[in-house]
Design a protein around this motif. Structure first.
Motif, PDB file in Angstrom:
ATOM      1  N   LYS A  60      12.263  69.394  99.905  1.00  0.00           N
ATOM      2  CA  LYS A  60      13.323  68.518 100.404  1.00  0.00           C
ATOM      3  C   LYS A  60      14.602  69.295 100.699  1.00  0.00           C
ATOM      4  O   LYS A  60      15.383  68.916 101.565  1.00  0.00           O
ATOM      5  CB  LYS A  60      13.627  67.415  99.380  1.00  0.00           C
ATOM      6  N   SER A  61      14.812  70.389  99.962  1.00  0.00           N
ATOM      7  CA  SER A  61      16.041  71.180 100.132  1.00  0.00           C
ATOM      8  C   SER A  61      15.933  72.191 101.274  1.00  0.00           C
ATOM      9  O   SER A  61      16.891  72.902 101.557  1.00  0.00           O
ATOM     10  CB  SER A  61      16.382  71.910  98.826  1.00  0.00           C
ATOM     11  N   ILE A  62      14.776  72.245 101.924  1.00  0.00           N
ATOM     12  CA  ILE A  62      14.528  73.216 102.986  1.00  0.00           C
ATOM     13  C   ILE A  62      14.448  72.498 104.334  1.00  0.00           C
ATOM     14  O   ILE A  62      13.824  71.443 104.455  1.00  0.00           O
ATOM     15  CB  ILE A  62      13.208  73.983 102.721  1.00  0.00           C
ATOM     16  N   ASP A  63      15.066  73.069 105.317  1.00  0.00           N
ATOM     17  CA  ASP A  63      15.060  72.494 106.665  1.00  0.00           C
ATOM     18  C   ASP A  63      13.608  72.243 107.107  1.00  0.00           C
ATOM     19  O   ASP A  63      12.806  73.181 107.172  1.00  0.00           O
ATOM     20  CB  ASP A  63      15.736  73.476 107.623  1.00  0.00           C
ATOM     21  N   PRO A  64      13.255  70.988 107.410  1.00  0.00           N
ATOM     22  CA  PRO A  64      11.870  70.682 107.806  1.00  0.00           C
ATOM     23  C   PRO A  64      11.425  71.393 109.077  1.00  0.00           C
ATOM     24  O   PRO A  64      10.232  71.498 109.342  1.00  0.00           O
ATOM     25  CB  PRO A  64      11.876  69.156 107.990  1.00  0.00           C
ATOM     26  N   LYS A  65      12.377  71.905 109.851  1.00  0.00           N
ATOM     27  CA  LYS A  65      12.018  72.623 111.073  1.00  0.00           C
ATOM     28  C   LYS A  65      11.327  73.950 110.755  1.00  0.00           C
ATOM     29  O   LYS A  65      10.619  74.498 111.608  1.00  0.00           O
ATOM     30  CB  LYS A  65      13.263  72.893 111.911  1.00  0.00           C
ATOM     31  N   ILE A  66      11.555  74.484 109.549  1.00  0.00           N
ATOM     32  CA  ILE A  66      10.978  75.796 109.207  1.00  0.00           C
ATOM     33  C   ILE A  66       9.937  75.688 108.092  1.00  0.00           C
ATOM     34  O   ILE A  66       9.524  76.703 107.538  1.00  0.00           O
ATOM     35  CB  ILE A  66      12.078  76.796 108.801  1.00  0.00           C
ATOM     36  N   SER A  67       9.515  74.475 107.766  1.00  0.00           N
ATOM     37  CA  SER A  67       8.512  74.302 106.706  1.00  0.00           C
ATOM     38  C   SER A  67       7.356  73.448 107.191  1.00  0.00           C
ATOM     39  O   SER A  67       7.479  72.681 108.144  1.00  0.00           O
ATOM     40  CB  SER A  67       9.149  73.656 105.462  1.00  0.00           C
ATOM     41  N   ALA A  68       6.222  73.610 106.525  1.00  0.00           N
ATOM     42  CA  ALA A  68       5.030  72.819 106.845  1.00  0.00           C
ATOM     43  C   ALA A  68       4.246  72.600 105.561  1.00  0.00           C
ATOM     44  O   ALA A  68       4.239  73.453 104.669  1.00  0.00           O
ATOM     45  CB  ALA A  68       4.172  73.532 107.879  1.00  0.00           C
ATOM     46  N   ILE A  69       3.585  71.472 105.440  1.00  0.00           N
ATOM     47  CA  ILE A  69       2.791  71.165 104.249  1.00  0.00           C
ATOM     48  C   ILE A  69       1.420  70.656 104.664  1.00  0.00           C
ATOM     49  O   ILE A  69       1.286  69.930 105.654  1.00  0.00           O
ATOM     50  CB  ILE A  69       3.513  70.133 103.351  1.00  0.00           C
ATOM     51  N   ALA A  70       0.403  71.079 103.925  1.00  0.00           N
ATOM     52  CA  ALA A  70      -0.976  70.641 104.183  1.00  0.00           C
ATOM     53  C   ALA A  70      -1.544  70.048 102.906  1.00  0.00           C
ATOM     54  O   ALA A  70      -1.392  70.614 101.825  1.00  0.00           O
ATOM     55  CB  ALA A  70      -1.831  71.811 104.646  1.00  0.00           C
ATOM     56  N   GLN A  71      -2.200  68.910 103.037  1.00  0.00           N
ATOM     57  CA  GLN A  71      -2.845  68.256 101.902  1.00  0.00           C
ATOM     58  C   GLN A  71      -4.312  68.656 101.861  1.00  0.00           C
ATOM     59  O   GLN A  71      -5.020  68.543 102.859  1.00  0.00           O
ATOM     60  CB  GLN A  71      -2.735  66.735 102.040  1.00  0.00           C
ATOM     61  N   GLY A  72      -4.757  69.165 100.727  1.00  0.00           N
ATOM     62  CA  GLY A  72      -6.138  69.588 100.605  1.00  0.00           C
ATOM     63  C   GLY A  72      -7.107  68.427 100.509  1.00  0.00           C
ATOM     64  O   GLY A  72      -6.901  67.510  99.728  1.00  0.00           O
ATOM     65  N   TYR A  73      -8.141  68.455 101.322  1.00  0.00           N
ATOM     66  CA  TYR A  73      -9.273  67.531 101.220  1.00  0.00           C
ATOM     67  C   TYR A  73     -10.462  68.251 101.830  1.00  0.00           C
ATOM     68  O   TYR A  73     -10.283  69.102 102.713  1.00  0.00           O
ATOM     69  CB  TYR A  73      -8.997  66.195 101.916  1.00  0.00           C
ATOM     70  N   LEU A  74     -11.649  67.957 101.364  1.00  0.00           N
ATOM     71  CA  LEU A  74     -12.807  68.801 101.661  1.00  0.00           C
ATOM     72  C   LEU A  74     -13.094  68.947 103.146  1.00  0.00           C
ATOM     73  O   LEU A  74     -13.565  69.980 103.588  1.00  0.00           O
ATOM     74  CB  LEU A  74     -14.049  68.279 100.933  1.00  0.00           C
ATOM     75  N   SER A  75     -12.788  67.928 103.929  1.00  0.00           N
ATOM     76  CA  SER A  75     -13.073  68.033 105.361  1.00  0.00           C
ATOM     77  C   SER A  75     -11.943  68.741 106.111  1.00  0.00           C
ATOM     78  O   SER A  75     -12.018  68.909 107.327  1.00  0.00           O
ATOM     79  CB  SER A  75     -13.293  66.637 105.962  1.00  0.00           C
ATOM     80  N   ALA A  76     -10.890  69.154 105.390  1.00  0.00           N
ATOM     81  CA  ALA A  76      -9.782  69.871 106.027  1.00  0.00           C
ATOM     82  C   ALA A  76     -10.194  71.311 106.256  1.00  0.00           C
ATOM     83  O   ALA A  76     -10.289  72.102 105.332  1.00  0.00           O
ATOM     84  CB  ALA A  76      -8.529  69.808 105.155  1.00  0.00           C
ATOM     85  N   GLU A  77     -10.478  71.628 107.492  1.00  0.00           N
ATOM     86  CA  GLU A  77     -10.929  72.968 107.823  1.00  0.00           C
ATOM     87  C   GLU A  77      -9.853  73.709 108.631  1.00  0.00           C
ATOM     88  O   GLU A  77      -8.759  73.200 108.842  1.00  0.00           O
ATOM     89  CB  GLU A  77     -12.248  72.901 108.605  1.00  0.00           C
ATOM     90  N   LEU A  78     -10.192  74.891 109.069  1.00  0.00           N
ATOM     91  CA  LEU A  78      -9.261  75.751 109.793  1.00  0.00           C
ATOM     92  C   LEU A  78      -8.592  74.988 110.944  1.00  0.00           C
ATOM     93  O   LEU A  78      -7.381  75.050 111.117  1.00  0.00           O
ATOM     94  CB  LEU A  78     -10.028  76.968 110.305  1.00  0.00           C
ATOM     95  N   GLU A  79      -9.385  74.274 111.741  1.00  0.00           N
ATOM     96  CA  GLU A  79      -8.857  73.590 112.918  1.00  0.00           C
ATOM     97  C   GLU A  79      -7.898  72.460 112.571  1.00  0.00           C
ATOM     98  O   GLU A  79      -7.057  72.075 113.379  1.00  0.00           O
ATOM     99  CB  GLU A  79     -10.001  73.033 113.777  1.00  0.00           C
ATOM    100  N   ASP A  80      -8.015  71.902 111.370  1.00  0.00           N
ATOM    101  CA  ASP A  80      -7.137  70.805 110.965  1.00  0.00           C
ATOM    102  C   ASP A  80      -5.770  71.300 110.512  1.00  0.00           C
ATOM    103  O   ASP A  80      -4.777  70.568 110.604  1.00  0.00           O
ATOM    104  CB  ASP A  80      -7.779  70.009 109.820  1.00  0.00           C
ATOM    105  N   ILE A  81      -5.695  72.512 110.024  1.00  0.00           N
ATOM    106  CA  ILE A  81      -4.470  73.001 109.387  1.00  0.00           C
ATOM    107  C   ILE A  81      -3.804  74.137 110.153  1.00  0.00           C
ATOM    108  O   ILE A  81      -2.575  74.191 110.251  1.00  0.00           O
ATOM    109  CB  ILE A  81      -4.773  73.455 107.941  1.00  0.00           C
ATOM    110  N   PHE A  82      -4.587  75.049 110.697  1.00  0.00           N
ATOM    111  CA  PHE A  82      -4.012  76.275 111.230  1.00  0.00           C
ATOM    112  C   PHE A  82      -4.040  76.405 112.757  1.00  0.00           C
ATOM    113  O   PHE A  82      -3.038  76.742 113.376  1.00  0.00           O
ATOM    114  CB  PHE A  82      -4.723  77.483 110.617  1.00  0.00           C
ATOM    115  N   ALA A  83      -5.184  76.197 113.387  1.00  0.00           N
ATOM    116  CA  ALA A  83      -5.295  76.438 114.825  1.00  0.00           C
ATOM    117  C   ALA A  83      -6.474  75.685 115.407  1.00  0.00           C
ATOM    118  O   ALA A  83      -7.424  75.347 114.688  1.00  0.00           O
ATOM    119  CB  ALA A  83      -5.444  77.934 115.103  1.00  0.00           C
ATOM    120  N   ARG A  84      -6.412  75.441 116.694  1.00  0.00           N
ATOM    121  CA  ARG A  84      -7.519  74.791 117.399  1.00  0.00           C
ATOM    122  C   ARG A  84      -7.553  75.304 118.829  1.00  0.00           C
ATOM    123  O   ARG A  84      -6.541  75.797 119.351  1.00  0.00           O
ATOM    124  CB  ARG A  84      -7.354  73.264 117.393  1.00  0.00           C
ATOM    125  N   PRO A  85      -8.672  75.206 119.489  1.00  0.00           N
ATOM    126  CA  PRO A  85      -8.721  75.630 120.897  1.00  0.00           C
ATOM    127  C   PRO A  85      -8.025  74.608 121.793  1.00  0.00           C
ATOM    128  O   PRO A  85      -8.022  73.405 121.486  1.00  0.00           O
ATOM    129  CB  PRO A  85     -10.225  75.690 121.191  1.00  0.00           C
TER     130      PRO A  85
END
Length: 341
Positions: A60-85
């Protein structure tokens, strides 16, 4: 920004966190030490310990423009969090990658990493190691970044909703902070007002301030005598009279126990089933510098090394008969004192 202003911001952040995270001050201090020194940290604890709450309050104390958060769940794979074509370009025969905010964010937060899918966990390993994500032969990332994560050790691999976190991945975190369930007098104080206070936390850290803070803490002094002490302590941890030409971390449990039995457990290393890797030294120094800065000093002292020792080595050291030790944190504190002697 001047060192005084940066330190003032850090102390203000500490004050705000102490109002919304009702726990022992140690846990806020260690988390902020990691934040200030850019030491990658994982908050480990049971459900209800407050680890995710602490992470969210700091975010909350960090500018949201420079932060990102990911919630772990088993179907969360590379394409969901990091990159996609880029599908539209892919149809046209052009391999273009769309890198997500997490890749370029200065502050990267991961909640419940034991629930990440295998490819996401593998990408996290690379991210912690190199700072970049590789996808479809294209690489992206930022040079200076910070990672904070949470994990629950009670949710095990046998549970189909979770993935076992391998030791090499733990080794990429500079620190692992065990967050216990809050004490009763703290639990009694927790009520609806906490959430209101959490939502009222202002943005303190913009990108420029954050980069300046990391530079300041990097310049905290470590005297050669203390660095030598660190080197000797780490050598003692990995020492074995009968396997001096081996990296102690590569010995199997059976080999280690057999070697310890040969010398009658006379050496301090007989307390250690698996010693730390070579990565531990830099993590220890970074965390100690962060804590020294938080305490208002421009140099590291023995007390700083002692106080961060348990979190730097919590997952890097496996103690002999560890499953019979009631409190690993206290055992590591005792180990430091023995090393110092």
């Amino acid at each position: 920004m001047s060192d005084q202003n940066l330190r003032s911001k850090l102390l203000r952040t500490k004050t705000l966190l102490s109002q919304v995270f009702l726990h022992e001050p140690y846990y806020i201090d260690i988390t902020l030490s990691a934040f200030a020194s850019r030491s990658k940290i994982c908050l480990l604890g049971f459900r209800g310990s407050g680890k995710t709450h602490l992470m969210e309050c700091l975010l909350k104390s960090i500018d949201p423009k420079i932060s990102a958060i990911a919630q772990g769940y088993l179907s969360a794979e590379l394409e969901d969090i990091f990159a996609r074509p880029d599908v539209s370009k892919l149809i046209q025969g052009e391999e273009r990658v769309v890198f997500k905010k997490m890749v370029k964010a200065r502050v990267k937060a991961f909640d419940e990493i034991q629930r990440l899918g295998p490819s996401a966990l593998s990408t996290l390993f690379r991210l912690l190691t190199t700072g970049t994500v590789l996808y479809m032969d294209q690489e992206e990332g930022v040079k200076e970044f910070w990672v904070i994560a949470t994990a629950n050790p009670t949710e095990i691999a046998e549970d189909q909703l979770n993935i076992a976190i391998p030791e090499p991945l733990w080794d990429r975190f500079d620190a692992t902070l065990w967050v216990p369930i809050p004490k009763l007098h703290h639990l009694i104080q927790i009520n609806g007002k906490i959430e209101d206070l959490k939502e009222a936390i202002p943005i303190i850290w913009r990108e420029e301030d954050l980069l300046s803070l990391w530079r300041e803490v990097k310049n905290v002094k470590l005297e050669p005598e203390l660095e030598l002490l660190i080197t000797i302590m780490l050598r003692i941890l990995g020492f074995c009279k009968y396997a001096q030409d081996f990296d102690g971390s590569s010995l199997t449990e059976e080999q280690k126990r057999e070697l310890c039995s040969k010398c009658g457990n006379h050496y301090l290393c007989s307390l250690i089933l698996r010693p730390p890797s070579v990565r531990a030294k830099m993590s220890w120094i970074r965390m100690a510098k962060g804590l020294a800065y938080l305490r208002g000093r421009d140099h590291v002292e023995i007390k700083d090394l002692e106080d961060v020792f348990p979190v730097v080595f919590y997952k890097r050291i496996k103690l002999m008969d560890e499953d019979q030790i009631p409190n690993k944190l206290e055992a590591l504190k005792s180990l430091f004192k023995k090393l110092l002697q």
